[in-house]
Design a protein around this motif. Structure first.
Motif, PDB file in Angstrom:
ATOM      1  N   ALA A   8       0.888  -1.174   0.000  1.00 10.77           N
ATOM      2  CA  ALA A   8       0.000   0.000   0.000  1.00 10.77           C
ATOM      3  C   ALA A   8       0.917   1.212   0.000  1.00 10.77           C
ATOM      4  CB  ALA A   8      -0.905  -0.006   1.231  1.00 10.77           C
ATOM      5  N   THR A   9       0.937   1.952  -1.088  1.00  9.22           N
ATOM      6  CA  THR A   9       1.987   2.936  -1.316  1.00  9.22           C
ATOM      7  C   THR A   9       1.589   4.346  -0.894  1.00  9.22           C
ATOM      8  OG1 THR A   9       1.299   3.527  -3.561  1.00  9.22           O
ATOM      9  CG2 THR A   9       2.706   1.569  -3.317  1.00  9.22           C
ATOM     10  N   LEU A  10       2.610   5.164  -0.731  1.00 13.42           N
ATOM     11  CA  LEU A  10       2.398   6.573  -0.440  1.00 13.42           C
ATOM     12  C   LEU A  10       1.634   7.250  -1.579  1.00 13.42           C
ATOM     13  CD1 LEU A  10       3.155   8.808   1.665  1.00 13.42           C
ATOM     14  CD2 LEU A  10       5.121   9.322   0.189  1.00 13.42           C
ATOM     15  N   ALA A  11       1.920   6.850  -2.811  1.00  8.36           N
ATOM     16  CA  ALA A  11       1.212   7.427  -3.958  1.00  8.36           C
ATOM     17  C   ALA A  11      -0.269   7.067  -3.934  1.00  8.36           C
ATOM     18  CB  ALA A  11       1.856   6.946  -5.261  1.00  8.36           C
ATOM     19  N   ASP A  12      -0.587   5.834  -3.538  1.00  8.00           N
ATOM     20  CA  ASP A  12      -1.996   5.443  -3.407  1.00  8.00           C
ATOM     21  C   ASP A  12      -2.694   6.295  -2.354  1.00  8.00           C
ATOM     22  OD1 ASP A  12      -1.818   3.418  -5.316  1.00  8.00           O
ATOM     23  OD2 ASP A  12      -1.242   1.908  -3.828  1.00  8.00           O
ATOM     24  N   HIS A  13      -2.022   6.488  -1.232  1.00  5.78           N
ATOM     25  CA  HIS A  13      -2.621   7.308  -0.172  1.00  5.78           C
ATOM     26  C   HIS A  13      -2.793   8.754  -0.629  1.00  5.78           C
ATOM     27  CE1 HIS A  13      -2.599   9.816   3.518  1.00  5.78           C
ATOM     28  NE2 HIS A  13      -3.508   8.939   3.874  1.00  5.78           N
ATOM     29  N   ALA A  14      -1.843   9.264  -1.409  1.00  5.59           N
ATOM     30  CA  ALA A  14      -1.963  10.631  -1.922  1.00  5.59           C
ATOM     31  C   ALA A  14      -3.209  10.775  -2.791  1.00  5.59           C
ATOM     32  CB  ALA A  14      -0.714  11.004  -2.713  1.00  5.59           C
ATOM     33  N   ARG A  15      -3.531   9.759  -3.561  1.00  2.00           N
ATOM     34  CA  ARG A  15      -4.753   9.797  -4.366  1.00  2.00           C
ATOM     35  C   ARG A  15      -5.989   9.799  -3.477  1.00  2.00           C
ATOM     36  NH1 ARG A  15      -4.538   4.758  -7.673  1.00  2.00           N
ATOM     37  NH2 ARG A  15      -6.487   5.543  -8.571  1.00  2.00           N
ATOM     38  N   LEU A  16      -5.944   9.031  -2.394  1.00  2.00           N
ATOM     39  CA  LEU A  16      -7.071   9.035  -1.461  1.00  2.00           C
ATOM     40  C   LEU A  16      -7.223  10.400  -0.799  1.00  2.00           C
ATOM     41  CD1 LEU A  16      -9.315   7.535   0.075  1.00  2.00           C
ATOM     42  CD2 LEU A  16      -7.582   6.929   1.789  1.00  2.00           C
ATOM     43  N   MET A  17      -6.114  11.006  -0.393  1.00  2.00           N
ATOM     44  CA  MET A  17      -6.175  12.331   0.205  1.00  2.00           C
ATOM     45  C   MET A  17      -6.806  13.332  -0.755  1.00  2.00           C
ATOM     46  SD  MET A  17      -2.453  12.541   2.117  1.00  2.00           S
ATOM     47  CE  MET A  17      -2.621  14.249   2.540  1.00  2.00           C
ATOM     48  N   ALA A  18      -6.406  13.265  -2.013  1.00  2.00           N
ATOM     49  CA  ALA A  18      -6.973  14.182  -3.011  1.00  2.00           C
ATOM     50  C   ALA A  18      -8.478  13.971  -3.146  1.00  2.00           C
ATOM     51  CB  ALA A  18      -6.271  13.984  -4.350  1.00  2.00           C
ATOM     52  N   ARG A  19      -8.911  12.710  -3.113  1.00  2.00           N
ATOM     53  CA  ARG A  19     -10.343  12.427  -3.226  1.00  2.00           C
ATOM     54  C   ARG A  19     -11.102  12.971  -2.014  1.00  2.00           C
ATOM     55  NH1 ARG A  19     -11.872   6.728  -5.415  1.00  2.00           N
ATOM     56  NH2 ARG A  19     -11.223   7.899  -7.260  1.00  2.00           N
ATOM     57  N   LEU A  20     -10.503  12.887  -0.836  1.00  2.00           N
ATOM     58  CA  LEU A  20     -11.169  13.343   0.385  1.00  2.00           C
ATOM     59  C   LEU A  20     -11.018  14.851   0.604  1.00  2.00           C
ATOM     60  CD1 LEU A  20     -10.140  10.499   2.860  1.00  2.00           C
ATOM     61  CD2 LEU A  20     -12.228  10.668   1.485  1.00  2.00           C
ATOM     62  N   GLY A  21     -10.094  15.482  -0.102  1.00  2.00           N
ATOM     63  CA  GLY A  21      -9.851  16.905   0.094  1.00  2.00           C
ATOM     64  C   GLY A  21      -8.921  17.218   1.239  1.00  2.00           C
ATOM     65  N   VAL A  22      -8.095  16.234   1.620  1.00  2.00           N
ATOM     66  CA  VAL A  22      -7.183  16.372   2.758  1.00  2.00           C
ATOM     67  C   VAL A  22      -5.792  16.718   2.232  1.00  2.00           C
ATOM     68  CG1 VAL A  22      -6.115  15.115   4.673  1.00  2.00           C
ATOM     69  CG2 VAL A  22      -8.543  14.786   4.149  1.00  2.00           C
TER      70      VAL A  22
END
Length: 284
Positions: free
Chosen positions: A48-62
Motif C-alpha cells: 500500500a503505497t504513499l502514492a496510493d494514499h496521496a490519491r485518497l487524500m486528493a479524493r477526500l480533500g485532505v
C-alpha cells in the motif's frame, strides 16, 4: 467509473459529501511494502503505497498526513521514514515505534525528519508490552514527543495510574477502544476524560469499524460524547489501508460520519485542522 479512478484498500469511488476545510490532516495512516521483511510474529500486508494514499487524500480533500508505524515492521521504521521524507516536512509527520531506551542520536535524526511521537500498540503486542508504557512515556517527555497508545479499554483502565502520571501527552488510538454501550460507566472513560480535560490527552476519532465491524456508524453516540466533552482534544484519521477491518470500507462514507459526530462547522475545523496542527506541529 473506470479502473484508473480506483484506489487500493478503499471502497470509495466518489468524494465525500462533507467538504473539509483547507489544511485538513489525516492523522493516522500506514504504508506497506510486500517485499519488506515483517517483524517476528507480525502479520504480513499487501503493498500500500504513499502514492496510493496521496490519491485518497486528493479524493477526500485532505492536504496533510501523519504516518504511523504499524506492528508489521516492529522496530524497523525504515519504510515509514522513507515515506515521511518523500512526503516532505510541509505535508507530513510520523509516529514511530521505538523502545524506551532507543539511541539519542537516532532520536535526533528522526525528529529532524518529522517524527513527533512513539506508539505502543498493545493490541498486537509487537514489539512493546504494557510494562513498556511508563518508561516509554518518560522517554517521550525527554524528547518533547507524545505517546500514542493502542489498547483495549480494559487495559487502558488497568494502566490508569501510569497514564494519569505520564509526563508527556497521551494520544488514544481508535476511540480508545471504548465500549459502544455504557461507555461512561467503564473505568477507561474516566482515564480518557481526566487526560483530555486536563489538556494532556487526545483521542483519534478513527477506525469505527474496530468497535463494530458490521455497523461503523454505531459509534456515533460515543463519538458525539467525546466531541461534546473535549472538542479541542479530538483529531480524525482514515487508518488507511485499514489493516484492522474485516471488509474494506468506503473512506468517503467514513469521513461523512464526522458531520454527525461534530455537527458544528467550527468543531469540525478544530478536529480536522487546528487540533492536529497543535499536536503534530503543522503550521496553521
Amino acid at each position: 467509473m473506470d479502473d484508473a479512478a480506483r484506489i487500493p484498500f478503499t471502497a470509495s469511488l466518489a468524494p465525500p459529501r462533507l467538504v473539509v476545510p483547507p489544511g485538513a490532516v489525516d492523522c493516522h495512516h500506514h504504508v506497506y511494502d510486500a517485499a519488506t521483511a515483517v517483524a517476528p510474529g507480525a502479520r504480513e500486508h499487501a503493498s500500500a503505497t504513499l502514492a496510493d494514499h496521496a490519491r485518497l487524500m486528493a479524493r477526500l480533500g485532505v492536504q496533510r498526513q501523519v504516518l504511523v508505524q504499524p506492528s508489521t515492521y516492529g522496530l524497523d521504521n525504515t519504510l515509514h521514514l522513507a515515506a515521511l521524507r518523500a512526503a516532505g516536512p510541509g505535508r507530513a509527520r510520523m509516529v514511530a515505534v521505538v523502545r524506551p531506551d532507543f539511541d539519542a542520536g537516532q532520536a535526533r535524526e528522526m525528529a529532524a525528519a518529522g517524527v513527533v511521537g512513539g506508539r505502543a500498540n498493545l493490541v498486537q503486542g509487537i514489539p512493546l508490552a504494557p510494562a513498556d508504557v511508563a518508561p516509554l512515556a518518560r522517554r517521550m517527555a525527554d524528547l518533547g514527543w507524545h505517546m500514542q497508545i493502542f489498547a483495549g479499554a480494559a487495559l487502558i483502565a488497568e494502566l490508569a495510574p501510569v497514564l494519569r502520571a505520564a509526563p508527556c501527552p497521551v494520544v488514544f488510538d481508535h476511540f480508545a477502544q471504548l465500549p459502544l454501550a455504557d461507555w461512561a460507566a467503564h473505568p477507561a472513560w474516566a482515564v480518557v476524560m481526566d487526560l483530555v480535560q486536563a489538556g494532556r490527552g487526545w483521542v483519534k476519532l478513527s477506525s469505527p469499524y474496530s468497535l463494530d465491524q458490521a455497523q461503523p456508524a454505531a459509534v456515533t453516540p460515543l463519538a458525539q460524547a467525546l466531541v461534546a466533552a473535549a472538542p479541542e482534544r479530538m483529531v480524525w484519521d482514515t487508518n488507511w489501508p485499514h489493516p484492522n477491518a474485516t471488509t474494506i470500507p468506503d473512506d468517503s462514507a467514513l469521513l461523512d460520519l464526522l458531520a454527525d459526530w461534530a455537527p458544528d462547522a467550527a468543531q469540525r475545523r478544530a478536529i480536522l485542522v487546528d487540533n492536529p496542527a497543535r499536536l503534530y506541529g503543522f503550521g496553521t
